[in-house]
Every structure is written in C-alpha cells, then in structure tokens.
Enzyme design. Structure first.
Site, PDB file in Angstrom:
ATOM      1  N   ILE A 466      -8.865 -22.407   2.019  1.00  0.00           N
ATOM      2  CA  ILE A 466     -10.268 -22.980   1.388  1.00  0.00           C
ATOM      3  C   ILE A 466     -11.043 -23.162   2.396  1.00  0.00           C
ATOM      4  O   ILE A 466     -12.100 -24.160   2.033  1.00  0.00           O
ATOM      5  CB  ILE A 466      -9.689 -24.191   0.336  1.00  0.00           C
ATOM      6  N   GLY A 467     -11.105 -22.692   3.512  1.00  0.00           N
ATOM      7  CA  GLY A 467     -12.171 -22.974   4.576  1.00  0.00           C
ATOM      8  C   GLY A 467     -11.617 -23.709   5.660  1.00  0.00           C
ATOM      9  O   GLY A 467     -12.147 -23.997   6.660  1.00  0.00           O
ATOM     10  N   GLY A 509      -0.514 -27.761   3.311  1.00  0.00           N
ATOM     11  CA  GLY A 509      -0.488 -26.334   3.127  1.00  0.00           C
ATOM     12  C   GLY A 509       0.075 -25.803   4.411  1.00  0.00           C
ATOM     13  O   GLY A 509       1.067 -24.965   4.385  1.00  0.00           O
ATOM     14  N   PRO A 593      -6.852 -25.112  18.005  1.00  0.00           N
ATOM     15  CA  PRO A 593      -8.004 -26.397  18.480  1.00  0.00           C
ATOM     16  C   PRO A 593      -9.206 -26.287  17.714  1.00  0.00           C
ATOM     17  O   PRO A 593      -9.785 -27.214  17.407  1.00  0.00           O
ATOM     18  CB  PRO A 593      -7.705 -26.337  19.716  1.00  0.00           C
ATOM     19  N   GLN A 599     -11.632 -29.243  10.875  1.00  0.00           N
ATOM     20  CA  GLN A 599     -11.239 -30.269  10.113  1.00  0.00           C
ATOM     21  C   GLN A 599     -11.441 -31.470  10.190  1.00  0.00           C
ATOM     22  O   GLN A 599     -11.774 -32.510   9.148  1.00  0.00           O
ATOM     23  CB  GLN A 599      -9.643 -29.739   9.868  1.00  0.00           C
ATOM     24  N   VAL A 663      -3.784 -31.563   9.237  1.00  0.00           N
ATOM     25  CA  VAL A 663      -5.047 -32.287   9.612  1.00  0.00           C
ATOM     26  C   VAL A 663      -6.056 -32.293   8.554  1.00  0.00           C
ATOM     27  O   VAL A 663      -7.233 -32.440   8.565  1.00  0.00           O
ATOM     28  CB  VAL A 663      -5.498 -31.402  11.013  1.00  0.00           C
ATOM     29  N   GLY A 664      -5.659 -31.845   7.391  1.00  0.00           N
ATOM     30  CA  GLY A 664      -6.615 -31.592   6.322  1.00  0.00           C
ATOM     31  C   GLY A 664      -7.541 -32.838   6.057  1.00  0.00           C
ATOM     32  O   GLY A 664      -8.600 -32.874   5.541  1.00  0.00           O
ATOM     33  N   GLU A 665      -6.825 -33.994   5.777  1.00  0.00           N
ATOM     34  CA  GLU A 665      -7.183 -35.378   5.131  1.00  0.00           C
ATOM     35  C   GLU A 665      -7.291 -36.469   6.101  1.00  0.00           C
ATOM     36  O   GLU A 665      -8.215 -37.126   5.721  1.00  0.00           O
ATOM     37  CB  GLU A 665      -6.509 -35.486   3.939  1.00  0.00           C
TER      38      GLU A 665
HETATM   39 MO1  MOS Z   1      -6.407 -32.146  -1.626  1.00  0.00          MO
HETATM   40  S1  MOS Z   1      -7.316 -34.102  -2.312  1.00  0.00           S
HETATM   41  O1  MOS Z   1      -4.894 -32.469  -1.435  1.00  0.00           O
HETATM   42  O2  MOS Z   1      -6.758 -31.018  -2.020  1.00  0.00           O
END
Ligand code: MOS
Length: 721
Positions: A466-467, A509, A593, A599, A663-665
């Site tokens: 998703i980017g 993910g 990296p 992210q 590392v997404g959130e």
């Molecule tokens: Mo995220 S808020 O787990 O897409």
C-alpha cells in the site's frame, strides 16, 4: 532448461537499501491504479449520498435522470438485489452499513442512497447531481462529550490490577488530567476505486485495498457466492492506513456489474471518502497517575472514550497502550463508547496507540514536572521487567536503548528543564520527548516460490503493497533465502487467487508474509541443491505458516521507540513550528533501510500533523462535516515539515525467521506527545487538546505583554480551550 547446481550463493540483500522494484513503473506512470485501468465496455457508477443525518428516504426521482444522456441505471433500495449481512467475517460481524440500498433508513449524513450508472464518468456524475431524493428527516445527535448519556463499557474492554484508588491515595504526587483528540481522517492520496465484472462465471474485482483475500471473502459473503468464484486484485495502492478494506464502493460496483452484465467502476470522491471510508474517532481520555516523590509509579489509570455509529460498534483502544508500558503497583484501563448518528469509525494508523500515547505520554511529562524528575529518567524508573499487567516476558524490549541513543543524538543532556525561558525574537523554544510502542505480531500466510527454467524465481504471495515497500522487502527476503541476487526474483502480490495471506495491517504484513516466503524459498533452495534440471513449467514449493505461528510461545511482543521534538512558538500569532524531530526505534531487523526509514518518517510526519493540524469538524446542526475536503481538513504539507530523522537500534526478533517486528505504525506513536511536551517546555502552558491550533495557544496565554521582553507562560495555567 537450466541446471541449478553450482551457482555461487549470494546473501545480504536484507539490511541493504534497495529502491522499490516497481519504482520506475510508478514514476513513469506505467503502474496503473484501480481507478485508471481501461476496460472495454466499462460503465461508470457515481454515488448519491444522503443530505440528512437521520431519517427515511421518502422518494427517489430515478425516472427523470434515466432520461439523461448516457444513463444506464439507477440503483437504490427499491430495486437493488438483496444482500446477506448476517455473517461473521475476518473481523467479526460486518458493519451493517456495508449492505447498501437494502432499506430506506438513513443512519448518518453522507450515507449512500443511490448509484447512478452511465456510459461515462461525467454523465454519471451529472445525473447523480441531478437526482432528487426526498427524506422524512428525524432529529439526529452527533454531540460527542465525556461521559455523555449513552456512554457504555463494552465487554472485555477494561483491565484491572491492584487497587488504583488506594494507591492514588497513598501517592506523594498525583496527576489527574483530561486529554482530547479530534476526529481524524486517513487522507491517503489515492481515493477508493473498484472495477467489477463477470468473466466466465467468475466475479473479478480490480480494487485498491489492503488485502484482496479479505475483500474477496466479504464480497462472497455479501452476495452469497462460492468464495472460489470471486477473484480480487489490487496491484498498486496509493495509501491505505486502515481505511482500505471492504467498503461500499466495491459492493456498489459488484451490484451494478451484476445488474448490467458489463464491467462497472465506482470511484469515490474525496468528499464522499469523509463519510464512507472510516476515520479515527475523536477521543476523550482521563489519565490519573500516582507516584512516590521520586517518580516511581504506584497507580496508573487510563480511561478513554470514543464514538461509534448507531449500527455498529468500533472501539478505538486508546487506553490499552499503557498495558505493556509502565510498571506500577496498580493499573486500571478501560475503553468506553457512545453511539451517535455518525458513520462507523475504523482502524487508522496505530489505532489506539496513536491517540492513547498522546494522553499517556503527555501525562508522564506532567508527572515528571511535578516530581522534578527528568522525563527520560522518569521512564527509566518505571521500566518493567515483564508485562506490567500480564506478567509475561517481553520477546525483547529495547526502549531504554532508544532513549539512550536518541538523547545522545538530540543533545538532551544540555536541556534546561525550566519551561518558558528560551526566546529567539518572537519565538519561544522548547524540546520534548515521548515513548512509543506498538504490538509486533504475525498472522498465518501462504506463499509459493517457483524456480523458473530461465534461472529466475517467481514469488507469489497475496500480500498488499500500500506504499510501504512490502513488494521490495519480500523480494530481498526471497533473494536471501534462495541465496541469489534480488534481480533474479520477481515478486507477484495482491491477487486473491494466490491463496490466503495476512492483510497489510496491524504492522503485521511484512513479518507475516516474510515468514511464508522464507519457508517456501528455503525449501526450494534445498530441493534445487539436490541437483537436476528445472522443467519448462518450473519447480514450485508452497508454504503455510499456520502451524509455526500456533507454536509460538506467549510473550509480550512489541516494537519500541523514543520520540524527540523541538518546537518554536510564535508568541504574537500562536503558531507552533516544529524545528526538528528525531525518532529512534527498536522495531526488529530492518529489511530495507530505505523504505523502512520512509515508513518511520511518514509516521512521525503524521504525528506532527496530528499535533498541529488535523481536525475534522462536525456541524451539530446538519450532522455532517464542515469542509470535507483537503482544503478544509488540513494535513501537514511540505512547508510544515522540518528536519525529521528516524533511525534504529539493533533489535532482531529471535522468534522470527527473518528477525522482523514491523515498522508500519510505530512512527506515529508518541510523536504528537513529544511535540505537545515541547510546546509546554517552550511556553510553560500544557496543551491537552489536539490539534494545538494558534487560537488555542493564544487563548491559553502564551503571549508576551506588548513590548515586554519577559519570558511568558512560566508556571501559567491557561484555560484548555
Ligand atoms: Mo492499519 S490501521 O493496521 O491498516
């Protein structure tokens, strides 16, 4: 045919910066997004949404618009096919508002009442705007406030350890403060868009989503289809942030494609996205901390409240963030909900942790001030050896290493703790700090890796990029597991026909998919090492991580981080400028990296945006938004974003085959608190309500008396406007 033996082993892709494998396609426009792919015979659907916040549809003037140029159909509750909404999906029972056009009820403003389908998008839009819909309006209620009537405590949303009230009473220092965050929106660049068509008895949907398996399963349920007869693809996605799951645009596209028996695409407008694609609920949060004089916590209490729609419960678990953070003799945390005539909120980057960390990490800063303890020293003092509530061991917990490295690089040691004493012209300067944490988990996934006859490899996994750079990360991971150069690996993702895999969500993910890809690739390498030749159809190995994940020991599994910010506050206008931010994270092994840093910096930028800008305002009279667009809803733009640096400490997860945590959130967690704490340090005024707008700064009293060169705000307690 290629002989596979004797190839020199190559490793080391993981941990090395790698540009996106689809980067050239994206910057040249060759990468197509769901809203722009051409199809023969494509018809276009345009949604008509309600202009009242509650009531019933009395009439829909479909006949008049059916006579307009190009119009093919008007779908509404009077003629739409019946949907099955009585099922349990991936995330439990679905939001009933997913089942569009099933009755005449309107549960909120901006609710879909009709879909106009036409030969061109322009014709559909013109007809949709001309469609006359009459309503029997009923009084609505959208007023969100702490403890207002109707507020309740959902099951299993409270956690209790020890006696909080007794520990508060025995504490030398007590902090009791209320914090609020406003309604916030995902505001990803690419709007939601889906094309649906029937091909050889199968439903095909080309969409922009965070998990094709998820969307395919929900559509199969809603339309009572055999799951194998639904295929969903989503090759490129311009941002999701929690908003791109199953939404009404896919349902509408499938309905229209079925009714017309031709491909139909539905694209949402930015304005429609404000009411149809979820958002982060506003929150009210009360934090009570009780400590000994040296700052050791005796009591930790966090009560949070969010809103949800009248038809579906969504909990924003803001009060859960502390459950893994600080040691205390007693702990109480609870998430409460009130149901109003608004759309159902949903997951948005770091659901719970983002607003929860704002309240908790500001409260810690206030406690540090009251105790006369440095804010980092306070966190060191309350660092737990095991889960503060669960008692479970941590898989790894490198929070203090983040603070140590961050403090060194940010120059924290030289900080004068006194607020409101640094001035540079009309700017008051301050620095602030906050901790960050986010769960690190993995979910079952399957993958297939094929050795092709030409010496290349193909990875097939139903991942979503998703980017984030997931496609590139998985290519690197597969290359290392296969011991070949990444250039020999082709990674194909986002096709529900590839089989089940985790969605892009919960920062899970890449970890979940990497686990499956590693398993299949290693087994394939072992197979190839036995020698022989690769037949024309290739050799494919499949993996499934279900068993390995079920066997994982129960632990507290989290990523951690330390956020630092420096702010300047204009005493004449109330403007807050962030001058620099530094985030140091312990978030597992970093695969790429380049994209991982992106992210983390992206999350921190959003934290800045949350601290200073973002606020969706709901008008009590209409029940809808004021300024539901990117002019009225201000997200941080380039000129708002200064030097933001993100880096990490060693934190390889021993229980993960690649060492990943995710590392997404975590980049957004604590970022707004660090900024709010820096604003206090600059001005001496605590801002407990986001965003910290200029008017709030001015009303709170951070304004020097005209002509006076004195520092202002020191010790001042301004009103919380
Ligand atoms: Mo995220 S808020 O787990 O897409």
């Amino acid at each position: 045919m290629t002989t596979m033996t004797g190839t020199p082993a190559v490793t080391g892709a993981v941990g090395t910066a790698h540009t996106r494998v689809e980067g050239v396609a994206k910057v040249t426009g060759a990468a197509r997004y769901a809203g722009e792919i051409p199809y023969a015979e494509l018809a276009h659907g345009w949604l008509v949404v309600s202009t009242v916040a509650r009531g019933r549809i009395r009439s829909i003037g479909a006949d008049a618009v059916l006579a307009m140029p190009g119009v093919l159909s008007v779908l509404h509750h009077g003629n739409a096919p019946r949907l099955d909404i009585d099922y349990v999906g991936l995330l439990g029972r679905p939001d009933p508002t997913l089942a569009v056009f099933q009755d005449d009820r309107v549960p909120y403003l901006g609710w879909p009442v009709a879909l106009v389908v036409a030969e061109t998008s322009e014709q559909a839009r013109e007809a949709a705007e001309a469609l006359v819909v009459e309503y029997d309006e009923e009084p609505h209620d959208v007023a969100f406030a702490a403890g207002r009537d109707g507020t309740y405590t959902p099951e299993n949303s409270a956690v209790e350890k020890g006696d909080v009230e007794a520990e508060l009473a025995a504490s030398a220092v007590v902090l009791d403060a209320e914090y609020t965050t406003p309604e916030e929106h995902h505001a990803m660049m690419e709007p939601h868009a889906a094309m649906a068509r029937w091909e050889d008895g199968r439903l095909e949907v080309v969409d922009s989503n965070q998990g094709t398996m998820w969307v395919a399963a929900e559509l199969a349920n809603l339309f009572s289809l055999d799951p194998t007869s639904v295929r969903v693809r989503s090759e490129h996605v311009g941002g999701g942030f929690g908003s791109k799951g199953i939404r009404v645009h896919q349902v509408c596209a499938v309905m229209a494609a079925t009714a017309l028996q031709r491909p139909v695409r539905v694209v949402l407008t930015r304005r429609q996205m404000f009411s149809l694609t979820g958002y982060r609920s506003p929150t009210v949060q009360r934090v009570r901390l009780g400590a000994d004089a040296d700052g050791r916590l005796r009591a930790f209490a966090h009560e949070a409240q969010n809103l949800s729609s009248t038809v579906h419960e969504f909990i924003e678990p803001s009060a859960a963030v502390g459950r893994a953070m600080y040691a205390s003799d007693a702990h109480h945390s609870v998430n409460r909900v009130v149901r109003l005539d608004v759309p159902t909120p949903t997951f948005m980057r770091a659901p719970g942790e983002a607003p929860g960390s704002f309240a908790m990490e500001c409260a810690l800063d206030e406690l540090a001030e009251k105790c006369g303890v440095d804010p980092i020293a306070l966190r060191v003092r309350n660092e737990p050896d095991a889960g503060p509530v669960s008692g479970l061991p941590f898989s790894s917990r490198n929070l203090l290493a983040c603070f140590e490295e961050g403090a060194r690089r940010f120059g924290w040691a030289d900080r004068d703790p006194r607020p409101g004493v640094r001035r540079e012209g009309r700017w008051l300067l301050g620095t602030g700090v906050a901790a960050a944490s986010f769960p690190s988990n993995a979910m079952p996934s399957t993958a297939a890796v094929t050795a092709e006859a030409d010496g290349t490899f193909t990875v097939r996994i139903n991942a979503a990029d998703i980017g984030t750079g997931a496609r590139t990360a998985l290519t690197q991971i597969a290359a290392d597991a296969l011991e070949v150069e990444p250039g020999r690996v082709r990674t194909r993702i986002a096709d529900s026909d590839f089989g089940p895999a985790m969605i892009a969500g919960g920062s899970m993910g890449t970890r979940s998919w990497a686990w499956a890809v590693t398993g299949a690739a290693k087994e394939l390498r072992e197979k190839l090492a036995l020698g022989g030749t690769v037949p024309p159809e290739g050799i494919t190995v499949r993996s499934d991580t279900s068993e390995a994940l079920a066997a994982l020991a129960q632990k507290e599994r989290y990523s951690f981080g330390a956020q630092f910010a420096e702010t300047a506050v204009d005493v004449t206008t109330g403007e807050v400028r962030v001058r620099r931010m530094l985030g140091i994270f312990a978030a597992g092994r970093i695969v790429n990296p380049l994209t991982a840093r992106s992210q983390l910096v992206g999350g921190m930028t959003w934290g800045l945006s949350m601290a200073l800008h973002e606020e969706a305002v709901r008008d009590a009279a209409s029940g809808g938004h004021v300024g539901a667009d990117l002019a009225g809803y201000h997200v941080a733009a380039n000129a708002d974003v200064p030097l933001i640096e993100a880096d990490w400490v060693e934190d390889t997860d021993a229980d993960d085959p690649v060492g990943i945590k995710g590392v997404g959130e975590i980049g957004i967690v604590g970022a707004a608190a660090a900024i709010a704490n820096a604003v206090w340090h600059a001005t001496g005024v605590r801002h407990r309500h986001l965003p910290i707008r200029p008017d709030r700064v001015l009303l709170a009293g951070a304004v020097a008396p005209a002509g006076a060169g004195v520092s202002v705000g020191a010790g001042a307690e301004g009103p919380d406007a």
